[in-house]
Design a protein around this motif. Sequence first.
Motif, mmCIF file in Angstrom:
data_model
loop_
_atom_site.group_PDB
_atom_site.id
_atom_site.type_symbol
_atom_site.label_atom_id
_atom_site.label_comp_id
_atom_site.label_asym_id
_atom_site.label_seq_id
_atom_site.Cartn_x
_atom_site.Cartn_y
_atom_site.Cartn_z
ATOM 1 N N GLY A 45 4.762 -35.311 -46.989
ATOM 2 C CA GLY A 45 5.735 -35.385 -45.906
ATOM 3 C C GLY A 45 5.168 -35.641 -44.528
ATOM 4 N N GLY A 46 3.853 -35.539 -44.366
ATOM 5 C CA GLY A 46 3.243 -35.766 -43.054
ATOM 6 C C GLY A 46 2.944 -37.231 -42.807
ATOM 7 N N GLY A 47 2.297 -37.493 -41.676
ATOM 8 C CA GLY A 47 2.035 -38.870 -41.285
ATOM 9 C C GLY A 47 1.121 -39.615 -42.239
ATOM 10 N N VAL A 48 0.068 -38.955 -42.735
ATOM 11 C CA VAL A 48 -0.861 -39.626 -43.646
ATOM 12 C C VAL A 48 -0.185 -39.887 -44.989
ATOM 13 C CG1 VAL A 48 -3.124 -39.521 -44.754
ATOM 14 C CG2 VAL A 48 -2.808 -38.491 -42.511
ATOM 15 N N ASP A 49 0.583 -38.898 -45.454
ATOM 16 C CA ASP A 49 1.294 -39.050 -46.731
ATOM 17 C C ASP A 49 2.311 -40.185 -46.656
ATOM 18 O OD1 ASP A 49 2.101 -38.089 -49.425
ATOM 19 O OD2 ASP A 49 3.964 -37.585 -48.396
ATOM 20 N N ASN A 50 3.081 -40.232 -45.587
ATOM 21 C CA ASN A 50 4.065 -41.314 -45.423
ATOM 22 C C ASN A 50 3.376 -42.670 -45.383
ATOM 23 O OD1 ASN A 50 6.211 -39.517 -45.334
ATOM 24 N ND2 ASN A 50 6.176 -39.338 -43.111
ATOM 25 N N PHE A 51 2.247 -42.738 -44.675
ATOM 26 C CA PHE A 51 1.458 -43.963 -44.592
ATOM 27 C C PHE A 51 1.043 -44.437 -45.987
ATOM 28 C CE2 PHE A 51 -3.237 -45.144 -43.925
ATOM 29 C CZ PHE A 51 -2.976 -46.506 -43.880
ATOM 30 N N ALA A 52 0.490 -43.524 -46.790
ATOM 31 C CA ALA A 52 0.025 -43.886 -48.129
ATOM 32 C C ALA A 52 1.179 -44.339 -49.015
ATOM 33 C CB ALA A 52 -0.694 -42.697 -48.767
ATOM 34 N N ARG A 53 2.304 -43.657 -48.917
ATOM 35 C CA ARG A 53 3.424 -43.986 -49.801
ATOM 36 C C ARG A 53 4.125 -45.282 -49.387
ATOM 37 N NH1 ARG A 53 4.230 -39.786 -53.318
ATOM 38 N NH2 ARG A 53 3.060 -37.912 -52.763
ATOM 39 N N VAL A 54 4.068 -45.620 -48.123
ATOM 40 C CA VAL A 54 4.608 -46.912 -47.680
ATOM 41 C C VAL A 54 3.704 -48.049 -48.146
ATOM 42 C CG1 VAL A 54 4.943 -48.357 -45.626
ATOM 43 C CG2 VAL A 54 5.946 -46.076 -45.714
ATOM 44 N N VAL A 55 2.401 -47.825 -48.087
ATOM 45 C CA VAL A 55 1.441 -48.860 -48.463
ATOM 46 C C VAL A 55 1.385 -49.076 -49.973
ATOM 47 C CG1 VAL A 55 -1.063 -49.347 -48.558
ATOM 48 C CG2 VAL A 55 0.007 -48.668 -46.401
ATOM 49 N N ARG A 56 1.645 -48.027 -50.748
ATOM 50 C CA ARG A 56 1.462 -48.114 -52.203
ATOM 51 C C ARG A 56 2.155 -49.315 -52.846
ATOM 52 N NH1 ARG A 56 3.547 -43.502 -56.350
ATOM 53 N NH2 ARG A 56 5.519 -44.163 -55.412
ATOM 54 N N PRO A 57 3.466 -49.518 -52.686
ATOM 55 C CA PRO A 57 4.087 -50.670 -53.349
ATOM 56 C C PRO A 57 3.568 -52.010 -52.825
ATOM 57 C CG PRO A 57 5.648 -49.617 -51.852
ATOM 58 C CD PRO A 57 4.467 -48.697 -51.965
ATOM 59 N N MET A 58 3.160 -52.049 -51.565
ATOM 60 C CA MET A 58 2.617 -53.283 -51.002
ATOM 61 C C MET A 58 1.280 -53.619 -51.641
ATOM 62 S SD MET A 58 3.459 -52.748 -46.939
ATOM 63 C CE MET A 58 4.956 -51.916 -46.413
#
Length: 322
Positions: A45-58
């Motif tokens: 739920g934090g900034g790093v987690d959101n970053f990783a989960r946004v990048v994953r499908p890309m």
Amino acid sequence: MLTKKTLKTATLGLALVGVAMGASANEVADYPSKPIQFLVAAGAGGGVDNFARVVRPMLEEAVGGARITVVNLPSASGALAHQRTANGAPDGHTLDFASTTYVTSLAAGQNPIGLDQLTPVARMQSDVMALFVNPERYPDFESFLEYAQENPGKVTVGGTHTASPDHVAFLSLRDASGLDMNFIPYDSTGNATANVLGGNIDATTTSLSPLLSYIEAGQMMPILIFSEERLDHYPDVPTTVEHGWDLTDGNDRAVFVHADTPAELVQHLEGVFQEIFASEEYQAYAERVNLDYREGWMGGEEYRQRLENNYELYSRLLQNGN
């Protein structure tokens, strides 16, 4: 003089280099050869987690549909994620997603995994840091500065835990300005913010994006931004550089791999992430969560130099007290 032995040794050396380069080229061509794992050095739920989960499908799409899993390892300021990356296979299939906490915890002696064990692939975000106050107490930085100068030792600034990006931002500001201020650590940005609103502390140092809702509601206000130039969104808020303080650190978010990962593969991954960063989809995400105030992209070698410089600065600041 070249002897037969010397020529034989040189030829063998060139052959070994050729074999190594060929192996690396094959690893790039075959990548990925198995599922990829994102180790997130922070909680869900934090900034790093959101970053990783946004990048994953890309990234899944960019590397031909490889399966990617995200594993959150927030323990010990993310040190467990760094340890697992450093102890894993140097084949690019384990990617370590981390924030500035990586280097602050390293400087504080809380993280045993140094830059000799991890290689930065790229930095993709640099969330701008700022000094926040309740505007009812301090309408601008000049009023805060005047109070701090007239009341040495009485100003208290809060932020997340000791040796966090919030903490080193405070230490950097105190060091550059010469102001006599004290830091109070909290277990979350929310608690630090609540104590500012409740009048228990004077201010908080943190990044801009977590406090946007408070800013929009008029409850909190940035009065000093850690930047070279004023931000378009906050044209009336002065910067640290305007005051003559070479202080522009942000809360970075970046990707690392095992230090022994072949250079060709690291370069390949850097290129893939750069394409993701430049994509319309990623830029729309960055704009949506206000991570486009300044350029986030930084290649691996440039980011390594930044980390090394920051490590020296943060080590000095942390050794000099809270």
